[in-house]
Motif scaffolding. Sequence first.
Motif, short mmCIF file in Angstrom:
data_model
loop_
_atom_site.label_atom_id
_atom_site.label_comp_id
_atom_site.label_asym_id
_atom_site.label_seq_id
_atom_site.Cartn_x
_atom_site.Cartn_y
_atom_site.Cartn_z
N UNK A 229 -38.35 -18.60 -37.12
CA UNK A 229 -37.98 -19.76 -37.92
C UNK A 229 -36.51 -19.85 -38.30
N UNK A 230 -35.68 -18.91 -37.86
CA UNK A 230 -34.31 -18.88 -38.40
C UNK A 230 -33.22 -19.02 -37.35
N UNK A 231 -33.58 -19.21 -36.08
CA UNK A 231 -32.54 -19.24 -35.04
C UNK A 231 -31.64 -20.47 -35.13
N UNK A 232 -32.17 -21.59 -35.61
CA UNK A 232 -31.39 -22.83 -35.58
C UNK A 232 -31.17 -23.43 -36.96
N UNK A 233 -31.28 -22.60 -38.00
CA UNK A 233 -30.99 -23.08 -39.36
C UNK A 233 -29.66 -22.50 -39.83
N UNK A 234 -29.14 -23.06 -40.90
CA UNK A 234 -27.85 -22.61 -41.42
C UNK A 234 -27.99 -21.29 -42.17
N UNK A 235 -27.10 -20.37 -41.87
CA UNK A 235 -26.94 -19.13 -42.64
C UNK A 235 -25.59 -19.21 -43.36
N UNK A 236 -25.51 -18.53 -44.48
CA UNK A 236 -24.30 -18.55 -45.30
C UNK A 236 -23.60 -17.19 -45.24
N UNK A 237 -22.29 -17.22 -45.08
CA UNK A 237 -21.50 -15.99 -45.18
C UNK A 237 -21.41 -15.62 -46.66
N UNK A 238 -22.12 -14.56 -47.04
CA UNK A 238 -22.17 -14.18 -48.45
C UNK A 238 -21.21 -13.06 -48.81
N UNK A 239 -20.67 -12.38 -47.79
CA UNK A 239 -19.73 -11.29 -48.09
C UNK A 239 -18.90 -11.01 -46.85
N UNK A 240 -17.65 -10.66 -47.07
CA UNK A 240 -16.80 -10.21 -45.97
C UNK A 240 -15.82 -9.18 -46.48
N UNK A 241 -15.51 -8.22 -45.61
CA UNK A 241 -14.55 -7.17 -45.93
C UNK A 241 -13.66 -6.96 -44.72
N UNK A 242 -12.41 -6.67 -44.97
CA UNK A 242 -11.53 -6.34 -43.87
C UNK A 242 -10.45 -5.37 -44.35
N UNK A 243 -10.16 -4.41 -43.49
CA UNK A 243 -9.14 -3.40 -43.76
C UNK A 243 -8.64 -2.89 -42.42
N UNK A 244 -7.80 -1.88 -42.45
CA UNK A 244 -7.35 -1.28 -41.20
C UNK A 244 -8.48 -0.59 -40.47
N UNK A 245 -9.54 -0.22 -41.20
CA UNK A 245 -10.62 0.56 -40.60
C UNK A 245 -11.85 -0.24 -40.24
N UNK A 246 -12.07 -1.38 -40.89
CA UNK A 246 -13.32 -2.09 -40.69
C UNK A 246 -13.15 -3.58 -40.95
N UNK B 219 -27.98 -19.78 -37.44
CA UNK B 219 -28.73 -18.63 -36.96
C UNK B 219 -28.04 -17.30 -37.12
N UNK B 220 -26.83 -17.28 -37.71
CA UNK B 220 -26.02 -16.05 -37.76
C UNK B 220 -25.96 -15.42 -36.37
N UNK C 249 -24.39 -12.26 -43.54
CA UNK C 249 -24.95 -13.61 -43.59
C UNK C 249 -26.37 -13.57 -44.12
N UNK C 250 -26.76 -14.64 -44.84
CA UNK C 250 -28.14 -14.86 -45.24
C UNK C 250 -28.51 -16.31 -44.97
N UNK C 251 -29.77 -16.57 -44.63
CA UNK C 251 -30.19 -17.97 -44.48
C UNK C 251 -30.03 -18.73 -45.79
N UNK C 252 -29.59 -19.98 -45.71
CA UNK C 252 -29.53 -20.81 -46.91
C UNK C 252 -30.95 -21.04 -47.42
N UNK C 253 -31.22 -20.78 -48.70
CA UNK C 253 -32.59 -20.90 -49.21
C UNK C 253 -33.21 -22.27 -48.96
N UNK C 254 -32.41 -23.33 -49.00
CA UNK C 254 -32.96 -24.66 -48.78
C UNK C 254 -33.37 -24.87 -47.32
N UNK C 255 -32.90 -23.99 -46.43
CA UNK C 255 -33.22 -24.11 -45.01
C UNK C 255 -34.52 -23.40 -44.65
#
Length: 295
Positions: A95-112, A31-32, A117-123
């Motif tokens: 329809x999306x609270x209890x389905x799998x979402x995929x982490x499609x991007x992440x960023x990390x730095x000193x500032x942020x 559900x992200x 996340x996006x729902x898995x298409x098969x879900x």
Amino acid sequence: MTSSISPITRGELACWQVRHRGQALVVAEQGAQVLEYRLDNEPPIIWLSEQAAYVSGAGVRGGVPVCWPWFGGLAFNPDAVQQAYSLDDPPAHGLVRSIAWTLIDQQQSDDVAELVFQPEPTQLVDACPAVQPSLKIRLDTALTLSLVNHNVGVNPVTLSQALHSYFAVSDSRQVTLQGLDQKPYVDAMDDWHSHRQSGPLTFREETDRLYLQLGPTLHIDDPGWQRRVTLTTTGSHSAVVWNPWVEKSQRLSQFAPDAWQRMLCIETARVLDDVLTLAPDERHEMSVRFVTSPL
């Protein structure tokens, strides 16, 4: 670096733990759903039930569930939302609270620190509209949640949605919600009749209201914790305010009988007259930012 993003597990659920500049957040891939958010050495900002169950395929009580592509019961949505679905038993809150979402991007730095996340298409079931939702979680000096929709189909789509935020409070009977004065609302506790708010909102009974024509800012004033939580929204002019109070709390799953005293929901939304219609290839972003300050 002041950020860390780490995989963890809660019961049956795969999650991510984020730390950034004195902030701590946990989000489940299912559900992200943001489960926890707090600042170091302060009470939590987001409430998570003490009886929360981390079970695959079942919602978790508390945090910030994503309600999409409709909010609440489908039958209580405008016709433009209802007519897109022919489900025999449509679940509450979409329809999306209890389905799998995929982490499609992440960023990390000193500032942020940021996760997307996006729902898995098969879900996504066949009943889902031709719209690609995604949830962006951004921590800089505070938390911003953004629900993004992209209509990838050839026809316009109308949907309702909400970021169903549960807020932790010292005592729901003592807090006030500022920013609603003179705003119209529909009261689900009064047979869905329309009213207009007078002054700040206080909580004295079960509350389930859909506010419309809102400005960008609401404040939760909590004298018990000497804290103000400011919600600043974009892409939304409606919000749902909910507290189950005493009687309903006895019937809720994953909910202690007295938990109504420690939480309230203010759900950044697109509901009723504020539903979202997307033309083909149109994108829309609805966001809410949570900032605390001394009261």
